[in-house]
Motif scaffolding. Structure first.
Motif, PDB file in Angstrom:
ATOM      1  N   ALA A  89     -78.526  32.720 -35.550  1.00  0.00           N
ATOM      2  CA  ALA A  89     -79.423  32.803 -36.720  1.00  0.00           C
ATOM      3  C   ALA A  89     -78.955  32.119 -37.972  1.00  0.00           C
ATOM      4  O   ALA A  89     -79.752  31.482 -38.561  1.00  0.00           O
ATOM      5  N   VAL A  90     -77.574  31.998 -38.110  1.00  0.00           N
ATOM      6  CA  VAL A  90     -76.989  30.902 -39.202  1.00  0.00           C
ATOM      7  C   VAL A  90     -77.416  29.491 -38.703  1.00  0.00           C
ATOM      8  O   VAL A  90     -77.662  28.644 -39.659  1.00  0.00           O
ATOM      9  N   VAL A  91     -77.160  29.381 -37.400  1.00  0.00           N
ATOM     10  CA  VAL A  91     -77.459  27.698 -36.926  1.00  0.00           C
ATOM     11  C   VAL A  91     -78.791  27.405 -37.100  1.00  0.00           C
ATOM     12  O   VAL A  91     -79.188  26.213 -37.741  1.00  0.00           O
ATOM     13  N   SER A  92     -79.687  28.570 -36.791  1.00  0.00           N
ATOM     14  CA  SER A  92     -81.014  28.105 -36.983  1.00  0.00           C
ATOM     15  C   SER A  92     -81.550  27.886 -38.335  1.00  0.00           C
ATOM     16  O   SER A  92     -82.536  26.815 -38.966  1.00  0.00           O
ATOM     17  N   ARG A  93     -80.969  28.662 -39.260  1.00  0.00           N
ATOM     18  CA  ARG A  93     -81.134  28.683 -40.930  1.00  0.00           C
ATOM     19  C   ARG A  93     -80.515  27.299 -41.186  1.00  0.00           C
ATOM     20  O   ARG A  93     -81.324  26.458 -42.182  1.00  0.00           O
ATOM     21  N   TRP A  94     -79.418  26.624 -40.600  1.00  0.00           N
ATOM     22  CA  TRP A  94     -78.653  25.611 -41.139  1.00  0.00           C
ATOM     23  C   TRP A  94     -79.653  24.315 -40.771  1.00  0.00           C
ATOM     24  O   TRP A  94     -79.528  23.437 -41.582  1.00  0.00           O
ATOM     25  N   GLU A  95     -80.189  24.376 -39.549  1.00  0.00           N
ATOM     26  CA  GLU A  95     -81.166  23.410 -39.051  1.00  0.00           C
ATOM     27  C   GLU A  95     -82.390  23.375 -39.749  1.00  0.00           C
ATOM     28  O   GLU A  95     -83.332  22.381 -39.450  1.00  0.00           O
ATOM     29  N   GLY A  96     -82.669  24.279 -40.518  1.00  0.00           N
ATOM     30  CA  GLY A  96     -84.298  24.347 -41.267  1.00  0.00           C
ATOM     31  C   GLY A  96     -85.060  24.854 -40.220  1.00  0.00           C
ATOM     32  O   GLY A  96     -86.242  24.472 -40.764  1.00  0.00           O
ATOM     33  N   GLU A  97     -84.692  25.465 -39.097  1.00  0.00           N
ATOM     34  CA  GLU A  97     -85.732  25.954 -38.238  1.00  0.00           C
ATOM     35  C   GLU A  97     -85.882  27.378 -37.967  1.00  0.00           C
ATOM     36  O   GLU A  97     -86.594  27.718 -37.319  1.00  0.00           O
ATOM     37  N   PHE A  98     -85.586  28.055 -38.865  1.00  0.00           N
ATOM     38  CA  PHE A  98     -85.741  29.555 -38.739  1.00  0.00           C
ATOM     39  C   PHE A  98     -87.008  29.807 -39.167  1.00  0.00           C
ATOM     40  O   PHE A  98     -87.539  29.247 -40.162  1.00  0.00           O
ATOM     41  N   ARG A  99     -87.706  30.669 -38.229  1.00  0.00           N
ATOM     42  CA  ARG A  99     -89.129  31.170 -38.498  1.00  0.00           C
ATOM     43  C   ARG A  99     -89.907  29.903 -38.792  1.00  0.00           C
ATOM     44  O   ARG A  99     -90.741  29.929 -40.023  1.00  0.00           O
TER      45      ARG A  99
END
Length: 520
Positions: free
Chosen positions: A436-446
């Motif tokens: 979840a953290v890496v997804s947010r870091w990549e700007g790809e979360f949801r």
């Protein structure tokens, strides 16, 4: 003469085949009696399906397993094969699931190899920071609580040492397999599967558009089928988990906790502190919805705790994180890689166990020596997923290098099964948090694809469409102008997002209604 199979008219609407067959009235009376008998059971079943889910049944299975293990330990030990069957079923899907999901996740999103490298770098950075905090908190806890004080070395015999060693050479050899099918057959070779999937994905990116489309379609279909297999296996989860925990309690007994209760209590308490001081702030800083995140990690956490196996929770963890809002390509890369490089629970346990042995043996270690032990554990713990009983091997090697007697390991081995449950569940929680953290870091979360799935749509991978359209235009320019149907066929490649579109994170009930699944 009429055939005996010829129907004849009767007074009711249904034809009668044999003269001696019961009438419809008799059938109706028997059916009413059967329904009246089954009605209470059907009502209970409908209520359970409406107001319970898989998590509830897993908890019920764990409670029943503990009770059976305590009341009938001999019988509970005989249930251990039923728990192993559940783990073996999960192991059958780990290889194909990781490979297909990672291939479509990487190769299905264009030819951006820089993005893959950036994702790997961010993942490794997070893994190292998290495991460093785990080591620090473990060392602080064991020095404050001092669980090894009060034990005597009298009667303790050092356990037999294991000849296997973990070095950078063995770790590199475990990452690069001798055979692709050998890596798929070895359920513990997670990193080898990731290596093969990455190499295969890069080769797909360099292939022609036709070959690329065929392989991506195949892997997307394989991924979708594997997730459906996981849903089938999850129906057995409450039974398998209940039998596994019953066998553990029956074999070792809850009385073993009393002998080394201070050690077990220190580990459990330290892991809880680690979650509160590290995971919770990280989730809040990344602005992740805490309630949804808790719901997503609940089932994999309980499965890992009850079975003491990270593999048993891997498919469900990947499925839940995709439903939570993480892109499938990030899920397929971060979680399997974290199974070797992000073992927060095991790392914390190693730091605590090493100093516990020193305290039991009466060996005093300075701050500098403990820092050396921490660095040693930070490097050696990266290979614990590739070797059976690897935590014990790493601990033995660390104690030998630090001149700490091995005899106190006998105290740890008596309760290691209960501690293994705790550290394994934290390992799974840590990997899901990292995803979840890496997804947010990549700007790809949801992202848009996730919102499209929530709306019931099937989003296509735009980057893949653009790459394939460009390749196809270069190689078949004249055909594109003459036939629009071929161009549309190129755009049929779906990402792994569509492979798991049947899983909706909004509500379990909605998924069951929309797909026809029957999973409690």
């Amino acid at each position: 003469m009429k055939s005996p199979f010829q129907t004849k008219e009767a007074s009711n609407e249904d034809p009668v085949i044999y003269a001696d067959e019961p009438t419809k009235k008799q059938h109706g009376a028997a059916a009413k009696i059967a329904l009246s008998i089954l009605a209470p059971f059907l009502l209970v079943f409908r209520l359970l399906r409406k107001y319970t889910n898989l998590t509830v049944w897993i908890i019920i299975g764990m409670i029943l397993g503990i009770v059976v293990g305590k009341v009938a330990p001999d019988f509970a030990v005989q249930l251990e094969p039923m728990g192993r069957v559940f783990i073996r079923m999960i192991q059958t899907v780990v290889g194909p699931l990781i490979f297909s999901t990672l291939v479509v996740g990487i190769a299905g999103h264009g030819d951006d190899l820089i993005r893959v490298g950036r994702l790997a770098l961010k993942s490794i950075i997070y893994f190292e920071v998290a495991t460093t905090f785990a080591l620090i908190i473990g060392l602080l806890s064991v020095n404050i609580v001092k669980p090894g004080k009060g034990f005597s070395m009298d009667g303790l015999v050092a356990p037999a040492t294991v000849n296997n060693t973990i070095t950078w050479v063995t770790e590199m050899e475990s990452i690069v397999p001798q055979s692709f099918f050998g890596a798929m057959a070895d359920h513990s070779a997670v990193l080898a599967i990731v290596f093969c999937a990455v190499m295969f994905s890069v080769a797909i990116m360099r292939a022609d558009a036709k070959s690329k489309k065929i392989m991506l379609d195949f892997n997307a279909s394989l991924s979708a089928i594997m997730f459906k297999v996981v849903e089938l296996i999850m129906n057995y989860a409450p039974i398998g988990i209940g039998c596994a925990i019953a066998a553990t309690v029956g074999k070792y007994g809850l009385g073993a906790l009393a002998a080394a209760g201070k050690l077990v209590g220190t580990l459990y308490g330290t892991l809880i502190v680690f979650v509160i001081l590290v995971f919770l702030p990280v989730v809040l800083l990344c602005r992740l919805p805490l309630k949804d995140f808790t719901r997503a990690v609940g089932q994999p956490f309980l499965m890992a705790f009850a079975t003491a196996s990270s593999e048993s929770a891997l498919p469900k963890a990947m499925e839940n994180m995709v439903a939570f809002g993480c892109p499938p390509e990030i899920v397929a890369f971060v979680i399997p890689t974290g199974y070797s490089f992000n073992l927060d629970g095991s790392t914390l346990y190693l730091a605590l166990a090493a100093m516990f042995c020193a305290q039991v043996a009466g060996v005093s270690k300075s701050v500098g020596e403990q820092i050396v032990i921490m660095i040693t554990l930070m490097l050696s713990s990266k290979g614990v997923a590739a070797v059976p009983r690897a935590s014990f091997i790493v601990l033995t090697s660390t104690l030998s290098n630090a001149n700490i007697p091995l005899a106190p390991l006998a105290l740890i081995m008596g309760v290691d099964a209960f501690m293994d449950m705790a550290r394994t569940s934290i390992n799974v929680l840590g990997n899901m948090t990292a995803c979840a953290v890496v997804s947010r870091w990549e700007g790809e979360f949801r992202n848009d694809a996730w919102h499209a799935r929530q709306a019931g749509e099937t989003p296509e991978t735009l980057a893949m469409d653009e790459v394939e359209s460009a390749d196809y235009s270069t190689n078949h320019h004249h055909q594109l102008h003459s036939s629009g149907a071929e161009k549309e066929s190129i755009r049929s490649v779906r990402s792994t997002s569509s492979a798991v579109e049947a899983y909706s994170g909004s509500s379990t009930q909605h998924r069951h209604q929309s797909t026809g699944d029957h999973i409690v």
